[in-house]
Design a protein around this motif. Structure first.
Motif, PDB file in Angstrom:
ATOM      1  N   LEU A 214      34.627  43.144  35.068  1.00 49.23           N
ATOM      2  CA  LEU A 214      35.289  41.890  35.388  1.00 49.23           C
ATOM      3  C   LEU A 214      34.872  40.776  34.452  1.00 49.23           C
ATOM      4  N   ILE A 227      38.485  33.537  42.050  1.00 46.02           N
ATOM      5  CA  ILE A 227      38.762  34.618  42.989  1.00 46.02           C
ATOM      6  C   ILE A 227      37.447  35.407  43.062  1.00 46.02           C
ATOM      7  N   ALA A 229      35.057  38.338  44.054  1.00 45.90           N
ATOM      8  CA  ALA A 229      35.133  39.754  44.433  1.00 45.90           C
ATOM      9  C   ALA A 229      33.855  40.174  45.138  1.00 45.90           C
ATOM     10  N   LEU A 240      42.934  41.415  42.163  1.00 46.97           N
ATOM     11  CA  LEU A 240      42.202  40.146  42.039  1.00 46.97           C
ATOM     12  C   LEU A 240      42.446  39.540  40.660  1.00 46.97           C
ATOM     13  N   ASN A 241      42.426  40.400  39.650  1.00 49.19           N
ATOM     14  CA  ASN A 241      42.701  39.924  38.285  1.00 49.19           C
ATOM     15  C   ASN A 241      44.106  39.347  38.190  1.00 49.19           C
ATOM     16  N   ALA A 244      44.232  35.980  39.842  1.00 51.28           N
ATOM     17  CA  ALA A 244      43.581  34.996  38.967  1.00 51.28           C
ATOM     18  C   ALA A 244      44.520  34.616  37.823  1.00 51.28           C
ATOM     19  N   VAL A 251      37.995  35.495  37.749  1.00 48.32           N
ATOM     20  CA  VAL A 251      37.403  36.319  38.799  1.00 48.32           C
ATOM     21  C   VAL A 251      35.882  36.252  38.673  1.00 48.32           C
TER      22      VAL A 251
END
Ligand code: FAD
Length: 342
Positions: A214, A227, A229, A240-241, A244, A251
């Protein structure tokens, strides 16, 4: 010591990726130099073990960082890290050369590799250590007993572990706990090439895809939208990526996610990571441990998504959603896209 006749030297696994050697290998070589210097009567060397493909020319670099010898296993099957072939090759190196101690970085790779090699050799392994020393009393009897210290109970206690009955004495050691000695380009040493005998060249596991960690190289303290994780989102990092990207944010991660190898330490939020204060923090699959919350509770607006309605994170969230990350995130991506299109 007669029991371990033939076993000598401190070996260090020199981890590399695409020919770039990870600092931890050099940190361990530097510390191993201090250990051998503390027991000159044993006459031990520091030996680096370098596995890979097309990496022979890196041996000189390992010597410049403090190794007396480097055992190079250069084979196309070792091009990328692969548990089966790396464990096979390293086990053969140990059986052939008989190290007294064998140190590996407590990295994702080292934590995968060392236990397998230890199990095959029936050798003792201390995992995730932060300190190593030699029991100097035993040196008088001709034994280089390794004292390996590791934190336990959440870092509140330290235990020192010895493996007196088997050789090599194995340990995985956390990166960044030891300093790297200055490089000495004038150092000379021996390079030994070792060709493993493969029982099979058929991989038991085929790696289809490697996901990059990430947000490597990102400064999360400057992000306006984050965001977060948590362990509950490790299987949904693509989403999530994407969130973002859609929102123009970054992230970040909990320490658990960093320790599991999914995120770079540079994006860890919390007591031992960074303190962030974005306009929006979306906590995904994060339990809300005090050490994490300490780094993000001052965010302007916190949205928490967690499948456990009792999760602590909800206590500090402005908005909470109880649900599974893998179900919620795709819907969120879709909704953001729709809203942006409108
Ligand atoms: C000295 C010290 C310093 C520390 N420093 C830090 C630090 O700087 N930063 C930090 O983050 N931590 C730090 N920690 C660790 C901290 O105590 C917690 O262990 C860590 O924050 C937990 O991370 P997590 O919430 O990702 O994982 P967990 O605690 O495992 O929580 C995972 C959460 O995800 C939820 N979940 C699971 N699956 C799903 C799913 N499919 N969908 C939705 N939800 C799901 C679970 O209900 C749970 O609440 C430190 C600890 C110590 C002792």
């Amino acid at each position: 010591m007669a029991k371990f006749d033939g076993y000598k030297d401190i070996y260090v696994f020199v981890e590399q990726k695409d020919g770039n050697i990870a600092d931890v290998g050099y940190e361990l070589i530097s510390e191993a130099r201090k250990l051998v210097a503390s027991m000159p009567e044993m006459g031990f060397n520091v030996v680096g073990v370098l596995l890979g493909s097309g990496i022979k020319d890196k041996a000189g670099e390992v010597i410049a960082h403090g190794a007396d010898k480097v055992i190079v296993v250069d084979d196309p099957l070792l091009k990328d890290y692969n548990t089966q072939f790396y464990a096979d090759a390293l086990t053969q190196v140990v059986n052939e050369f008989k190290p007294d101690s064998f140190l590996t970085g407590a990295t994702v790779e080292g934590r995968d590799l060392a236990p397998r090699v230890a199990a095959r050799l029936n050798a003792g392994l201390t995992a995730d250590a932060t300190k190593i020393a030699i029991d100097l009393d035993k040196v008088k009897d001709g034994e280089a007993l390794l004292l390996v210290t590791r934190p336990t109970f959440g870092g509140n206690l330290f235990g020192t572990i010895v493996c007196p009955n088997t050789r090599p004495q194995m340990a995985t050691i956390r990166p960044k706990v030891f300093d790297m000695a200055p490089v000495d380009e004038t150092r000379t040493g021996e390079v030994i090439e070792f060709a493993p005998k493969w029982e099979t060249t058929e991989p038991e596991v085929t790696i289809l895809e490697v996901e990059p960690k990430l947000a490597e190289g990102i400064d999360i303290t400057k992000a306006d939208i984050l965001i977060g994780a948590g362990r509950g989102a490790e299987g949904s990092l693509d989403y999530l990526n994407e969130v973002a990207k859609e929102l123009g944010g970054e992230v970040c991660a909990t320490r658990a996610v960093v320790e599991d190898g999914f995120a770079d330490k540079a994006v860890q939020v919390g007591q031992t990571g960074k303190t962030v204060r974005p306009t929006l923090y979306i906590a995904c699959g994060i339990s809300g441990a005090v050490q994490h919350v300490a780094g993000m509770e001052k965010s302007d607006f916190i949205i928490a998504i967690n499948r456990d309605p009792e999760a602590e994170i909800f206590k500090i969230a402005n908005l909470g959603y109880v649900g599974k990350i893998e179900e919620v995130m795709p819907l969120l991506v879709e909704e953001i896209k729709k809203a942006k299109a409108a």
